[in-house]
Design a protein around this motif. Structure first.
Motif, PDB file in Angstrom:
ATOM      1  N   GLY A  84       0.701  -1.310  -0.046  1.00 38.05           N
ATOM      2  CA  GLY A  84      -0.008  -0.042  -0.002  1.00 38.05           C
ATOM      3  C   GLY A  84       0.804   1.190  -0.094  1.00 38.05           C
ATOM      4  N   GLN A  85       0.082   2.213  -0.369  1.00 35.25           N
ATOM      5  CA  GLN A  85       0.801   3.645  -0.285  1.00 35.25           C
ATOM      6  C   GLN A  85      -0.085   4.674   0.027  1.00 35.25           C
ATOM      7  OE1 GLN A  85       2.266   3.755  -4.370  1.00 35.25           O
ATOM      8  NE2 GLN A  85       1.766   5.676  -4.455  1.00 35.25           N
ATOM      9  N   ALA A  86       0.271   5.992   0.636  1.00 36.16           N
ATOM     10  CA  ALA A  86      -0.370   6.821   0.967  1.00 36.16           C
ATOM     11  C   ALA A  86       0.516   8.212   0.980  1.00 36.16           C
ATOM     12  CB  ALA A  86      -0.996   6.843   2.211  1.00 36.16           C
ATOM     13  N   LEU A  87       0.071   9.450   0.547  1.00 32.24           N
ATOM     14  CA  LEU A  87       0.731  10.546   0.502  1.00 32.24           C
ATOM     15  C   LEU A  87       0.082  11.440   1.986  1.00 32.24           C
ATOM     16  CD1 LEU A  87       2.560  12.866  -0.368  1.00 32.24           C
ATOM     17  CD2 LEU A  87       0.665  13.889  -1.566  1.00 32.24           C
ATOM     18  N   LEU A  88       0.767  11.568   3.027  1.00 31.40           N
ATOM     19  CA  LEU A  88       0.352  12.164   4.339  1.00 31.40           C
ATOM     20  C   LEU A  88       0.939  13.433   4.371  1.00 31.40           C
ATOM     21  CD1 LEU A  88      -0.827  11.305   7.083  1.00 31.40           C
ATOM     22  CD2 LEU A  88       1.726  10.825   7.660  1.00 31.40           C
ATOM     23  N   HIS A  89      -0.128  14.406   4.618  1.00 29.05           N
ATOM     24  CA  HIS A  89       0.090  15.757   4.968  1.00 29.05           C
ATOM     25  C   HIS A  89       0.037  16.032   6.418  1.00 29.05           C
ATOM     26  CE1 HIS A  89      -1.355  15.742   0.700  1.00 29.05           C
ATOM     27  NE2 HIS A  89      -0.412  16.915   0.566  1.00 29.05           N
ATOM     28  N   LEU A  90       1.264  16.654   7.000  1.00 27.71           N
ATOM     29  CA  LEU A  90       1.106  17.002   8.400  1.00 27.71           C
ATOM     30  C   LEU A  90       0.964  18.458   8.698  1.00 27.71           C
ATOM     31  CD1 LEU A  90       4.778  15.040   9.150  1.00 27.71           C
ATOM     32  CD2 LEU A  90       2.351  14.247   9.294  1.00 27.71           C
ATOM     33  N   PRO A  91       0.146  18.621   9.804  1.00 30.20           N
ATOM     34  CA  PRO A  91      -0.048  17.637  10.705  1.00 30.20           C
ATOM     35  C   PRO A  91      -1.131  16.746  10.046  1.00 30.20           C
ATOM     36  CG  PRO A  91      -1.301  19.764  11.263  1.00 30.20           C
ATOM     37  CD  PRO A  91      -0.070  19.979  10.095  1.00 30.20           C
ATOM     38  N   ALA A  92      -1.121  15.351  10.337  1.00 33.77           N
ATOM     39  CA  ALA A  92      -2.156  14.369   9.920  1.00 33.77           C
ATOM     40  C   ALA A  92      -3.554  14.492  10.072  1.00 33.77           C
ATOM     41  CB  ALA A  92      -1.706  13.078  10.155  1.00 33.77           C
ATOM     42  N   ALA A  93      -4.262  14.385   9.022  1.00 31.61           N
ATOM     43  CA  ALA A  93      -5.761  14.255   9.542  1.00 31.61           C
ATOM     44  C   ALA A  93      -5.978  13.152  10.269  1.00 31.61           C
ATOM     45  CB  ALA A  93      -6.514  14.077   8.193  1.00 31.61           C
ATOM     46  N   SER A  94      -7.364  13.252  10.815  1.00 31.12           N
ATOM     47  CA  SER A  94      -7.564  12.252  11.721  1.00 31.12           C
ATOM     48  C   SER A  94      -8.099  10.892  11.035  1.00 31.12           C
ATOM     49  CB  SER A  94      -8.796  12.721  12.644  1.00 31.12           C
ATOM     50  OG  SER A  94      -9.921  13.176  11.822  1.00 31.12           O
ATOM     51  N   ALA A  95      -8.275  10.952   9.726  1.00 34.55           N
ATOM     52  CA  ALA A  95      -8.576   9.841   8.989  1.00 34.55           C
ATOM     53  C   ALA A  95      -7.999  10.050   7.635  1.00 34.55           C
ATOM     54  CB  ALA A  95     -10.053  10.183   8.802  1.00 34.55           C
ATOM     55  N   VAL A  96      -7.274   8.833   7.313  1.00 36.63           N
ATOM     56  CA  VAL A  96      -6.568   8.626   6.162  1.00 36.63           C
ATOM     57  C   VAL A  96      -6.791   7.362   5.388  1.00 36.63           C
ATOM     58  CG1 VAL A  96      -4.334   8.563   4.785  1.00 36.63           C
ATOM     59  CG2 VAL A  96      -4.803  10.276   6.802  1.00 36.63           C
ATOM     60  N   ASP A  97      -7.017   7.091   4.314  1.00 40.19           N
ATOM     61  CA  ASP A  97      -7.256   5.600   3.793  1.00 40.19           C
ATOM     62  C   ASP A  97      -5.974   5.480   2.839  1.00 40.19           C
ATOM     63  OD1 ASP A  97      -9.569   5.122   4.711  1.00 40.19           O
ATOM     64  OD2 ASP A  97     -10.610   5.819   3.059  1.00 40.19           O
ATOM     65  N   VAL A  98      -5.389   4.267   3.138  1.00 43.80           N
ATOM     66  CA  VAL A  98      -4.156   3.994   2.483  1.00 43.80           C
ATOM     67  C   VAL A  98      -4.444   3.137   1.237  1.00 43.80           C
ATOM     68  CG1 VAL A  98      -1.788   2.598   2.929  1.00 43.80           C
ATOM     69  CG2 VAL A  98      -2.887   4.002   4.512  1.00 43.80           C
ATOM     70  N   ALA A  99      -4.092   3.400   0.157  1.00 41.68           N
ATOM     71  CA  ALA A  99      -4.478   2.639  -0.956  1.00 41.68           C
ATOM     72  C   ALA A  99      -3.582   1.377  -1.336  1.00 41.68           C
ATOM     73  CB  ALA A  99      -4.193   3.327  -2.425  1.00 41.68           C
ATOM     74  N   ILE A 100      -4.476   0.282  -1.314  1.00 38.73           N
ATOM     75  CA  ILE A 100      -3.867  -0.973  -1.695  1.00 38.73           C
ATOM     76  C   ILE A 100      -3.298  -1.176  -3.157  1.00 38.73           C
ATOM     77  CG2 ILE A 100      -4.139  -3.531  -1.819  1.00 38.73           C
ATOM     78  CD1 ILE A 100      -6.197  -3.252   0.539  1.00 38.73           C
ATOM     79  N   THR A 101      -1.842  -1.024  -3.537  1.00 34.13           N
ATOM     80  CA  THR A 101      -1.508  -1.000  -4.692  1.00 34.13           C
ATOM     81  C   THR A 101      -1.068  -2.356  -5.458  1.00 34.13           C
ATOM     82  OG1 THR A 101       0.655  -0.768  -3.753  1.00 34.13           O
ATOM     83  CG2 THR A 101      -0.728   1.009  -4.447  1.00 34.13           C
ATOM     84  N   GLY A 102      -1.351  -3.549  -4.601  1.00 33.55           N
ATOM     85  CA  GLY A 102      -1.139  -4.784  -5.108  1.00 33.55           C
ATOM     86  C   GLY A 102      -0.783  -5.932  -3.986  1.00 33.55           C
ATOM     87  N   GLY A 103      -0.268  -7.071  -4.238  1.00 32.52           N
ATOM     88  CA  GLY A 103      -0.001  -7.851  -3.409  1.00 32.52           C
ATOM     89  C   GLY A 103       0.371  -9.378  -4.127  1.00 32.52           C
ATOM     90  N   SER A 104       0.555 -10.360  -3.348  1.00 32.65           N
ATOM     91  CA  SER A 104       1.127 -11.520  -3.665  1.00 32.65           C
ATOM     92  C   SER A 104       0.072 -12.543  -2.943  1.00 32.65           C
ATOM     93  CB  SER A 104       2.721 -11.696  -3.256  1.00 32.65           C
ATOM     94  OG  SER A 104       2.840 -11.920  -2.053  1.00 32.65           O
ATOM     95  N   GLY A 105       0.389 -13.805  -3.474  1.00 31.67           N
ATOM     96  CA  GLY A 105      -0.136 -15.047  -3.011  1.00 31.67           C
ATOM     97  C   GLY A 105      -1.863 -14.869  -3.224  1.00 31.67           C
ATOM     98  N   ALA A 106      -2.622 -15.104  -2.417  1.00 31.06           N
ATOM     99  CA  ALA A 106      -4.226 -14.677  -2.404  1.00 31.06           C
ATOM    100  C   ALA A 106      -4.289 -13.262  -2.684  1.00 31.06           C
ATOM    101  CB  ALA A 106      -4.859 -15.207  -0.855  1.00 31.06           C
ATOM    102  N   TYR A 107      -3.616 -12.515  -2.290  1.00 35.14           N
ATOM    103  CA  TYR A 107      -3.538 -11.034  -2.696  1.00 35.14           C
ATOM    104  C   TYR A 107      -3.123 -10.480  -4.118  1.00 35.14           C
ATOM    105  CZ  TYR A 107      -4.802 -11.566   2.132  1.00 35.14           C
ATOM    106  OH  TYR A 107      -5.439 -12.115   3.461  1.00 35.14           O
ATOM    107  N   SER A 108      -2.989 -11.404  -4.782  1.00 34.25           N
ATOM    108  CA  SER A 108      -1.994 -11.222  -6.004  1.00 34.25           C
ATOM    109  C   SER A 108      -2.878 -10.339  -7.137  1.00 34.25           C
ATOM    110  CB  SER A 108      -1.618 -12.454  -7.041  1.00 34.25           C
ATOM    111  OG  SER A 108      -2.969 -13.134  -7.365  1.00 34.25           O
ATOM    112  N   SER A 109      -4.108 -10.115  -6.943  1.00 36.06           N
ATOM    113  CA  SER A 109      -4.932  -8.980  -7.781  1.00 36.06           C
ATOM    114  C   SER A 109      -5.753  -8.033  -6.950  1.00 36.06           C
ATOM    115  CB  SER A 109      -5.881  -9.709  -8.715  1.00 36.06           C
ATOM    116  OG  SER A 109      -6.745 -10.418  -7.821  1.00 36.06           O
ATOM    117  N   ALA A 110      -5.192  -7.960  -5.611  1.00 40.74           N
ATOM    118  CA  ALA A 110      -5.779  -6.898  -4.814  1.00 40.74           C
ATOM    119  C   ALA A 110      -5.777  -5.579  -5.044  1.00 40.74           C
ATOM    120  CB  ALA A 110      -4.965  -7.325  -3.306  1.00 40.74           C
ATOM    121  N   GLY A 111      -6.758  -4.857  -4.683  1.00 40.26           N
ATOM    122  CA  GLY A 111      -6.968  -3.368  -4.851  1.00 40.26           C
ATOM    123  C   GLY A 111      -7.576  -2.937  -3.617  1.00 40.26           C
ATOM    124  N   GLY A 112      -8.206  -1.647  -3.417  1.00 40.96           N
ATOM    125  CA  GLY A 112      -8.786  -1.360  -2.379  1.00 40.96           C
ATOM    126  C   GLY A 112      -8.242  -0.442  -1.516  1.00 40.96           C
TER     127      GLY A 112
END
Length: 161
Positions: free
Chosen positions: A113-141
């Motif tokens: 996953g990856q995210a761009l974090l601006h400081l001071p950080a917001a109380s809520a940030v969603d981290v993008a799922i950019t890929g994976g391996s094994g059971a998560y080889s086609s993962a997004g979200g």
């Protein structure tokens, strides 16, 4: 190398660079939800920080390219099931912004996953799922996290396949 207290950088965040609010209890798994032709698996976990370091590169003091490195153990239902590592690089100063890249190593595979974090950080940030391996080889979200003290967070994975 200099040490930076993430509690000073991200008030209430403990030592984690990407934090979110509103996750359900960390031990619950919920059924798959369908969005169009892709199913979303929701997974609840808890991350506990084990190590952190700050790396000062280039100009002395906070500057472009400096890094925060964080390692965590990942738990489900109170049992350690994996680990997470993240490297955040300063890509802007005054105001500060960090580009964070991380990987969760879990029993069925890895989730990146990856995210761009601006400081001071917001109380809520969603981290993008950019890929994976094994059971998560086609993962997004995305991964939604909630601070649960100074060195612990609740994680809610919304994994689309």
């Amino acid at each position: 190398m200099r040490k930076i207290s993430l509690r000073k950088l991200i008030p209430g965040a403990g030592v984690t660079a990407v934090l979110l609010v509103g996750a359900p209890p960390a031990s619950a798994n919920t059924p798959d939800v369908h969005h169009g032709d892709r199913a979303t698996e929701v997974i609840q976990m808890v991350a506990k920080q084990t190590q952190t370091a700050s790396i000062d590169v280039g100009r002395k003091g906070r500057s472009l390219g400096d890094q925060l490195v964080i390692a965590e153990d990942v738990y489900q239902n109170g049992k350690k099931v994996g680990d997470h590592s993240v490297v955040c690089t300063y890509v802007h100063t005054s105001p500060d912004a960090l580009q964070c890249l991380g990987t969760f190593a879990l029993p069925k595979g890895q989730i990146a996953g990856q995210a761009l974090l601006h400081l001071p950080a917001a109380s809520a940030v969603d981290v993008a799922i950019t890929g994976g391996s094994g059971a998560y080889s086609s993962a997004g979200g995305y991964v939604h996290t909630v601070p649960a003290g100074t060195t612990e967070r609740r994680l809610t994975f919304h994994v689309t396949q």
